[in-house]
Design a protein around this motif. Structure first.
Motif, mmCIF file in Angstrom:
data_model
loop_
_atom_site.group_PDB
_atom_site.id
_atom_site.type_symbol
_atom_site.label_atom_id
_atom_site.label_comp_id
_atom_site.label_asym_id
_atom_site.label_seq_id
_atom_site.Cartn_x
_atom_site.Cartn_y
_atom_site.Cartn_z
ATOM 1 N N LEU A 92 32.544 25.340 55.670
ATOM 2 C CA LEU A 92 32.085 24.661 56.890
ATOM 3 C C LEU A 92 30.755 25.214 57.399
ATOM 4 C CD1 LEU A 92 35.390 24.328 58.990
ATOM 5 C CD2 LEU A 92 34.333 22.620 57.509
ATOM 6 N N ALA A 93 30.268 26.304 56.769
ATOM 7 C CA ALA A 93 29.081 26.997 57.275
ATOM 8 C C ALA A 93 27.848 26.114 57.433
ATOM 9 C CB ALA A 93 28.774 28.212 56.399
ATOM 10 N N PRO A 94 27.524 25.249 56.434
ATOM 11 C CA PRO A 94 26.305 24.444 56.596
ATOM 12 C C PRO A 94 26.334 23.606 57.882
ATOM 13 C CG PRO A 94 27.135 24.262 54.363
ATOM 14 C CD PRO A 94 28.189 24.987 55.165
ATOM 15 N N TRP A 95 27.526 23.345 58.366
ATOM 16 C CA TRP A 95 27.720 22.547 59.579
ATOM 17 C C TRP A 95 27.763 23.467 60.801
ATOM 18 C CZ3 TRP A 95 33.143 20.453 61.112
ATOM 19 C CH2 TRP A 95 33.041 19.580 62.201
ATOM 20 N N ILE A 122 21.005 28.326 52.387
ATOM 21 C CA ILE A 122 21.822 27.250 51.832
ATOM 22 C C ILE A 122 20.944 26.305 51.007
ATOM 23 C CG2 ILE A 122 23.415 25.365 52.371
ATOM 24 C CD1 ILE A 122 24.296 27.004 54.818
ATOM 25 N N THR A 123 20.815 26.644 49.734
ATOM 26 C CA THR A 123 20.065 25.833 48.782
ATOM 27 C C THR A 123 20.963 24.687 48.304
ATOM 28 O OG1 THR A 123 20.896 27.141 46.948
ATOM 29 C CG2 THR A 123 18.851 27.900 47.967
ATOM 30 N N PRO A 124 20.393 23.689 47.608
ATOM 31 C CA PRO A 124 21.233 22.601 47.080
ATOM 32 C C PRO A 124 22.347 23.124 46.172
ATOM 33 C CG PRO A 124 18.937 21.981 46.963
ATOM 34 C CD PRO A 124 18.963 23.417 47.414
ATOM 35 N N ARG A 125 22.036 24.184 45.393
ATOM 36 C CA ARG A 125 23.065 24.720 44.504
ATOM 37 C C ARG A 125 24.207 25.367 45.309
ATOM 38 N NH1 ARG A 125 23.721 26.202 39.019
ATOM 39 N NH2 ARG A 125 21.678 25.404 38.472
ATOM 40 N N ILE A 126 23.833 26.120 46.346
ATOM 41 C CA ILE A 126 24.849 26.734 47.215
ATOM 42 C C ILE A 126 25.669 25.638 47.898
ATOM 43 C CG2 ILE A 126 25.190 28.081 49.332
ATOM 44 C CD1 ILE A 126 24.506 29.906 47.130
ATOM 45 N N GLU A 127 24.976 24.568 48.298
ATOM 46 C CA GLU A 127 25.679 23.477 48.969
ATOM 47 C C GLU A 127 26.653 22.792 48.017
ATOM 48 O OE1 GLU A 127 23.276 21.542 51.918
ATOM 49 O OE2 GLU A 127 24.372 19.674 51.621
ATOM 50 N N ALA A 128 26.245 22.628 46.755
ATOM 51 C CA ALA A 128 27.149 22.051 45.756
ATOM 52 C C ALA A 128 28.347 22.976 45.561
ATOM 53 C CB ALA A 128 26.415 21.848 44.428
ATOM 54 N N PHE A 129 28.067 24.288 45.545
ATOM 55 C CA PHE A 129 29.140 25.271 45.421
ATOM 56 C C PHE A 129 30.136 25.123 46.581
ATOM 57 C CE2 PHE A 129 30.531 29.551 46.867
ATOM 58 C CZ PHE A 129 31.436 29.835 45.845
ATOM 59 N N LEU A 130 29.600 25.040 47.786
ATOM 60 C CA LEU A 130 30.468 24.973 48.965
ATOM 61 C C LEU A 130 31.287 23.679 48.997
ATOM 62 C CD1 LEU A 130 28.103 26.460 51.689
ATOM 63 C CD2 LEU A 130 30.040 27.564 50.573
ATOM 64 N N ARG A 131 30.663 22.584 48.553
ATOM 65 C CA ARG A 131 31.388 21.316 48.568
ATOM 66 C C ARG A 131 32.546 21.349 47.568
ATOM 67 N NH1 ARG A 131 32.006 16.164 46.639
ATOM 68 N NH2 ARG A 131 30.646 16.268 44.837
ATOM 69 N N MET A 151 26.408 16.572 54.022
ATOM 70 C CA MET A 151 26.704 17.643 54.954
ATOM 71 C C MET A 151 25.952 17.374 56.247
ATOM 72 S SD MET A 151 28.643 20.317 54.250
ATOM 73 C CE MET A 151 29.484 21.072 52.856
ATOM 74 N N ALA A 152 26.627 17.624 57.350
ATOM 75 C CA ALA A 152 25.978 17.386 58.630
ATOM 76 C C ALA A 152 24.758 18.283 58.776
ATOM 77 C CB ALA A 152 26.962 17.655 59.755
ATOM 78 N N ARG A 153 23.678 17.729 59.314
ATOM 79 C CA ARG A 153 22.464 18.510 59.548
ATOM 80 C C ARG A 153 22.410 18.966 60.996
ATOM 81 N NH1 ARG A 153 21.597 20.403 54.992
ATOM 82 N NH2 ARG A 153 21.687 18.822 53.393
ATOM 83 N N THR A 154 23.435 18.634 61.721
ATOM 84 C CA THR A 154 23.483 19.001 63.123
ATOM 85 C C THR A 154 24.945 19.186 63.517
ATOM 86 O OG1 THR A 154 23.014 18.251 65.361
ATOM 87 C CG2 THR A 154 23.418 16.540 63.735
ATOM 88 N N ALA A 155 25.167 19.869 64.623
ATOM 89 C CA ALA A 155 26.538 20.037 65.094
ATOM 90 C C ALA A 155 26.562 19.982 66.607
ATOM 91 C CB ALA A 155 27.100 21.370 64.615
ATOM 92 N N THR A 156 27.597 19.347 67.145
ATOM 93 C CA THR A 156 27.791 19.315 68.592
ATOM 94 C C THR A 156 29.200 19.812 68.880
ATOM 95 O OG1 THR A 156 28.563 17.044 68.440
ATOM 96 C CG2 THR A 156 26.235 17.362 68.940
ATOM 97 N N LEU A 157 29.474 20.047 70.160
ATOM 98 C CA LEU A 157 30.824 20.444 70.552
ATOM 99 C C LEU A 157 31.096 19.804 71.902
ATOM 100 C CD1 LEU A 157 33.301 22.290 69.873
ATOM 101 C CD2 LEU A 157 32.211 24.039 71.238
ATOM 102 N N THR A 158 31.900 18.732 71.888
ATOM 103 C CA THR A 158 32.133 17.995 73.137
ATOM 104 C C THR A 158 33.618 17.884 73.448
ATOM 105 O OG1 THR A 158 32.383 15.818 72.124
ATOM 106 C CG2 THR A 158 30.127 16.544 72.599
ATOM 107 N N TRP A 159 33.929 17.616 74.727
ATOM 108 C CA TRP A 159 35.314 17.391 75.146
ATOM 109 C C TRP A 159 35.892 16.195 74.420
ATOM 110 C CZ3 TRP A 159 38.489 20.619 77.126
ATOM 111 C CH2 TRP A 159 38.020 21.674 77.932
ATOM 112 N N ARG A 160 35.046 15.173 74.244
ATOM 113 C CA ARG A 160 35.507 13.962 73.568
ATOM 114 C C ARG A 160 35.994 14.316 72.159
ATOM 115 N NH1 ARG A 160 34.362 10.334 70.161
ATOM 116 N NH2 ARG A 160 32.642 11.593 69.394
ATOM 117 N N GLY A 161 35.223 15.192 71.486
ATOM 118 C CA GLY A 161 35.593 15.621 70.139
ATOM 119 C C GLY A 161 36.882 16.427 70.143
ATOM 120 N N ILE A 162 37.026 17.306 71.150
ATOM 121 C CA ILE A 162 38.228 18.142 71.242
ATOM 122 C C ILE A 162 39.469 17.268 71.394
ATOM 123 C CG2 ILE A 162 39.425 19.828 72.717
ATOM 124 C CD1 ILE A 162 36.636 21.093 73.253
#
Lengths: 104, 237
Positions: free
Chosen positions: B102-105, A34-43, B9-20
């Motif tokens: 949603l993949a980056p997340w 996931i490069t910045p360009r791919i991220e821009a694409f996804l957004r 974009m989120a750099r992290t992800a969690t999965l909690t009951w509170r979120g559900i």
């Protein structure tokens, strides 16, 4: 008449295909860095999916749907409430349909 | 959040009951309005000769309205399995793009949780999730909780429609058919970051509009979305 076994098989097939589409995007992206360009694409992809859903549906729905979408957009701009916008769009369509003069 | 700079974009992800729970609560107004569509599907399935149990089973395992209605058109003996699979794929192919967005997340989640969340992915809870991401949420429970509530509403409504049949009349006449596009419009407007967004959006709209009249059913969304995404990547990448 479709017999029980056939119906079960058909539903299982539909479920499998649909599940694959649900996980497919993330599976594919797990192999793509996931490069910045791919991220821009996804957004832009994210918003474009919704635009591509809404515009043809609104056009197909005719003036009532277009006006409802415009109302929903306006309410969203003014209130930042997605639910409020949704209700406003529905109310607008219901109102237009209740009018004695049919729109095109 | 800056106006039109780097995507957030989120750099992290969690999965909690509170979120559900929060996700379910947030989608509740939309889930209520899904019920008329579920009732319509249940009634249509009965008319096609499915039993109430089969209609509910289909809603529980497939959980994708448009493709279920499309399947009813093909529901006959002998079952056209290949056509059925291709039609369901075509109508639901946009899920691939929703998931990719949603993949980056979600790739930050362990595999089992990741696919659990994706198994209830649908247009409304995805639209809600993208807005949640924009405001910096990291809890994927939002997607799971909202998806589960939509799923339960869809199953219950299918059951109601299958049992009561067409006695209820067509509930969609009250403007419910514009409900989803109004909700999605709100999602688009909520993502507006300024003028540079306009070109990719216009490209997506134009390609989808043309595609709706020239492409097989369902593919205009995929074509429009890819066109908009590529345009955006070329301009900002």
């Amino acid at each position: 008449m479709v017999d029980g076994t056939t119906a079960f098989l058909a539903i299982a097939l539909m479920a499998a295909v649909t599940f694959l589409t649900r996980i497919g995007g993330v599976v594919i992206m797990s192999f793509v860095p996931i490069t910045p360009r791919i991220e821009a694409f996804l957004r832009h992809l994210a918003v474009s999916v919704i635009v591509a859903l809404v515009v043809p549906a609104a056009v197909k729905g005719g003036p009532t749907a277009v006006l409802a979408v415009a109302t929903a957009g306006l309410v969203m701009v003014l209130t930042r409430s997605a639910v409020g916008a949704m209700l406003a769009g529905v109310a607008c369509a219901a109102l237009l349909r209740a009018l004695p003069i049919p729109l095109l | 959040m800056n106006a039109h700079g780097a995507p957030r974009m989120a750099r992290t992800a969690t999965l909690t009951w509170r979120g559900i729970v929060a996700g379910a609560r947030e989608i509740a107004p939309v889930a209520i309005f899904v019920i008329p569509f579920g009732i319509a599907f249940g009634a249509a399935a009965i008319e096609k000769g499915l039993s109430a149990a089969l209609a509910v089973l289909m809603s529980a395992f497939v959980f994708a309205g448009a493709s279920q209605f499309a399947a009813l058109d093909l529901w006959s003996s002998p079952m056209p399995y290949l056509m059925l699979a291709l039609t369901v794929f075509a109508v639901n192919a946009r899920h691939i793009l929703l998931g990719a967005a949603l993949a980056p997340w979600l790739l930050h989640l362990p595999v089992a949780k990741r696919y659990a969340v994706l198994s209830v992915l649908s247009d409304p809870n995805w639209a809600q999730a993208t807005r949640a991401l924009q405001r910096g949420e990291t809890d994927a429970g939002l997607v799971l909780g909202s998806g589960l509530l939509m799923w339960v509403a869809w199953i219950l409504a299918t059951g109601i429609g299958a049992v009561l049949g067409s006695n209820l009349g067509d509930l969609t006449r009250f403007g419910f058919d514009v409900l989803m596009i109004s909700f999605f419009t709100a999602a688009v407007v909520g993502q507006w970051r300024g003028l540079p967004d306009l070109v990719p959006w216009l490209v997506a709209a134009a390609v989808a509009l043309v595609g709706a009249s020239v492409l097989p059913f369902g593919w205009h969304v995929v074509a429009g979305a890819l066109a908009g995404g590529i345009t955006g990547a070329l301009r900002h990448g």
